[in-house]
Design a protein around this motif. Sequence first.
Motif, PDB file in Angstrom:
ATOM      1  N   GLN A   1       0.846  -1.186   0.000  1.00 41.86           N
ATOM      2  CA  GLN A   1       0.000   0.000   0.000  1.00 41.86           C
ATOM      3  C   GLN A   1       0.882   1.237   0.000  1.00 41.86           C
ATOM      4  OE1 GLN A   1      -2.371  -0.482   3.537  1.00 41.86           O
ATOM      5  NE2 GLN A   1      -3.763  -1.949   2.589  1.00 41.86           N
ATOM      6  N   LEU A   2       0.606   2.158  -0.931  1.00 40.64           N
ATOM      7  CA  LEU A   2       1.315   3.429  -0.995  1.00 40.64           C
ATOM      8  C   LEU A   2       0.312   4.540  -0.697  1.00 40.64           C
ATOM      9  CD1 LEU A   2       3.412   2.885  -4.252  1.00 40.64           C
ATOM     10  CD2 LEU A   2       4.167   2.615  -1.893  1.00 40.64           C
ATOM     11  N   LYS A   3       0.553   5.267   0.380  1.00 43.39           N
ATOM     12  CA  LYS A   3      -0.355   6.340   0.802  1.00 43.39           C
ATOM     13  C   LYS A   3       0.300   7.671   0.445  1.00 43.39           C
ATOM     14  CE  LYS A   3      -2.874   8.107   4.828  1.00 43.39           C
ATOM     15  NZ  LYS A   3      -4.187   8.107   4.164  1.00 43.39           N
ATOM     16  N   LEU A   4      -0.363   8.452  -0.428  1.00 42.89           N
ATOM     17  CA  LEU A   4       0.189   9.717  -0.903  1.00 42.89           C
ATOM     18  C   LEU A   4      -0.454  10.904  -0.193  1.00 42.89           C
ATOM     19  CD1 LEU A   4       0.306   9.157  -4.791  1.00 42.89           C
ATOM     20  CD2 LEU A   4       1.812   8.265  -3.007  1.00 42.89           C
ATOM     21  N   ASN A   5       0.338  11.956  -0.039  1.00 43.42           N
ATOM     22  CA  ASN A   5      -0.157  13.213   0.522  1.00 43.42           C
ATOM     23  C   ASN A   5       0.476  14.350  -0.268  1.00 43.42           C
ATOM     24  OD1 ASN A   5      -0.454  15.611   2.142  1.00 43.42           O
ATOM     25  ND2 ASN A   5      -0.961  14.300   3.879  1.00 43.42           N
ATOM     26  N   GLY A   6      -0.356  15.105  -1.003  1.00 47.26           N
ATOM     27  CA  GLY A   6       0.172  16.204  -1.798  1.00 47.26           C
ATOM     28  C   GLY A   6      -0.464  16.253  -3.177  1.00 47.26           C
ATOM     29  N   ARG A   7       0.144  16.997  -4.094  1.00 48.28           N
ATOM     30  CA  ARG A   7      -0.355  17.141  -5.454  1.00 48.28           C
ATOM     31  C   ARG A   7       0.345  16.138  -6.366  1.00 48.28           C
ATOM     32  NH1 ARG A   7      -2.333  22.240  -7.021  1.00 48.28           N
ATOM     33  NH2 ARG A   7      -1.104  22.138  -8.949  1.00 48.28           N
ATOM     34  N   LEU A   8      -0.443  15.432  -7.163  1.00 50.13           N
ATOM     35  CA  LEU A   8       0.138  14.504  -8.133  1.00 50.13           C
ATOM     36  C   LEU A   8       0.176  15.221  -9.482  1.00 50.13           C
ATOM     37  CD1 LEU A   8       1.365  11.921  -8.918  1.00 50.13           C
ATOM     38  CD2 LEU A   8      -0.856  10.800  -8.853  1.00 50.13           C
ATOM     39  N   ASP A   9       1.211  16.049  -9.648  1.00 51.44           N
ATOM     40  CA  ASP A   9       1.368  16.820 -10.874  1.00 51.44           C
ATOM     41  C   ASP A   9       2.692  16.446 -11.537  1.00 51.44           C
ATOM     42  OD1 ASP A   9       3.278  18.009  -9.249  1.00 51.44           O
ATOM     43  OD2 ASP A   9       2.132  19.850  -8.940  1.00 51.44           O
ATOM     44  N   ALA A  10       3.048  17.147 -12.615  1.00 50.43           N
ATOM     45  CA  ALA A  10       4.237  16.799 -13.393  1.00 50.43           C
ATOM     46  C   ALA A  10       5.510  16.854 -12.559  1.00 50.43           C
ATOM     47  CB  ALA A  10       4.353  17.723 -14.609  1.00 50.43           C
ATOM     48  N   SER A  11       5.573  17.768 -11.609  1.00 51.24           N
ATOM     49  CA  SER A  11       6.792  17.926 -10.814  1.00 51.24           C
ATOM     50  C   SER A  11       7.048  16.734  -9.897  1.00 51.24           C
ATOM     51  CB  SER A  11       6.721  19.215  -9.989  1.00 51.24           C
ATOM     52  OG  SER A  11       5.671  19.146  -9.032  1.00 51.24           O
ATOM     53  N   TRP A  12       6.003  15.951  -9.582  1.00 49.78           N
ATOM     54  CA  TRP A  12       6.168  14.809  -8.681  1.00 49.78           C
ATOM     55  C   TRP A  12       6.090  13.472  -9.396  1.00 49.78           C
ATOM     56  CZ3 TRP A  12       8.181  14.827  -4.065  1.00 49.78           C
ATOM     57  CH2 TRP A  12       8.156  16.005  -3.323  1.00 49.78           C
ATOM     58  N   CYS A  13       5.790  13.471 -10.688  1.00 48.55           N
ATOM     59  CA  CYS A  13       5.610  12.195 -11.391  1.00 48.55           C
ATOM     60  C   CYS A  13       6.888  11.372 -11.459  1.00 48.55           C
ATOM     61  CB  CYS A  13       5.059  12.440 -12.800  1.00 48.55           C
ATOM     62  SG  CYS A  13       3.277  12.691 -12.819  1.00 48.55           S
TER      63      CYS A  13
END
Length: 399
Positions: A13-25
């Motif tokens: 399980q991967l739990k994300l917190n934040g914006r999933l935009d180009a800078s984080w891809c």
Amino acid sequence: MQIETIKDGSVTQLKLNGRLDASWCDHLGSVFDETIRRGEHHVQLDLADVHYLSSAGIRLLLKTFKQLKGIDGSFIITNPSENTTNVLRLAGLQTLMAEPAAKPAEQASVVTRHDSKVAEFEIHGPAQPPAVKVTAIGDERAVATGAGELHNFDSPAVLLGVGAIGRSSTDNHDRMGELLAVAGNVTYQPTDGAKQPDFMVTHGDLKADGQVISAISADALPSGLTRFEAKGEHGVIGLSELAEQILCIAKSDAAVIVAMTETAGLIGTALQRSPVAAGEEERFKFPAVRDWLSFSADRIHRDSTTLLVGIAARPGSPIEAQLRPLDAEGKLLGHFHAAAFPYHPLKKGQVELTEIVGEAFENRSIQAVLHLLADTRPVLGAGESQFYRGACWFAPAQF
């Protein structure tokens, strides 16, 4: 972005917190890649704390979904926030938000487990499959002296040695190099200055054929299958340990081995010049050897997927002249070639040799073909090839 990893049995399980935009891809993509490289093929992505999802993020999610589906894994988005839910629905990706499937059950085909100090083995089917006939072709001294004859081959079951694709001895004269063949798929490293390995795939009446100056062949594909996974602090298994455990599993003093592996690195050599030209009997002695062979001073093709083909045997086999020590004591001998492909994860469980090898030849570029070595010199030695996991087909060798 923050990423928390939680292991729950066979599910990651991967739990994300934040914006999933180009800078984080790129960062999230690296996490996905590393997760898959560890052999974790069932991934759940918790997006409860992700409130922005761009097209770059959608592309990454879809790519990962397709990759895991292709190896019989799973990729599920759980707890999506309202915003991410709307974006996924508008993009037509509702299937990614399906209810998580039940945890994968143990493979029904696994009948036996075998453990060593550094790896775990799952044996699918019989541990003692039918033996295959092994034959030495040509004179092992031919590569060093250039005085051997050329021998034709035609869509072999298993073959490894020094040769070239095609039946014209004139064309092959200056191209003979490291070669391997499995189930009619042949690849070799030309020595005429070409950087890229060449290959030929059998299709119906189109046969993958060629010539060798020295080789080892098996008249049938090995039918035993074991899946292996390295364990321990470093998470790798060396070629000698893999060969040793296959001999133990097969209860044989010699075995034919074909494996598709996720590879930590290869130690090997490759001819730089065709050995057919005669008159240079000292070619493999220092310093002339530097013009004839290229050596890997360190592990190369790290994190690749490798097709491994060879023979492992105890001392005293009829083809011992074609074998080299795999360990420092010389108690285990072998002759192995490897074709390195760009990394792609392997399906788990029971897989078919012809299918997985054929798919690699059809859809992947071959990076190199090497003769694998064990450099066991104290301190200065580069060591041996190492692997993370793989599918290994085996059979006792009959001479």
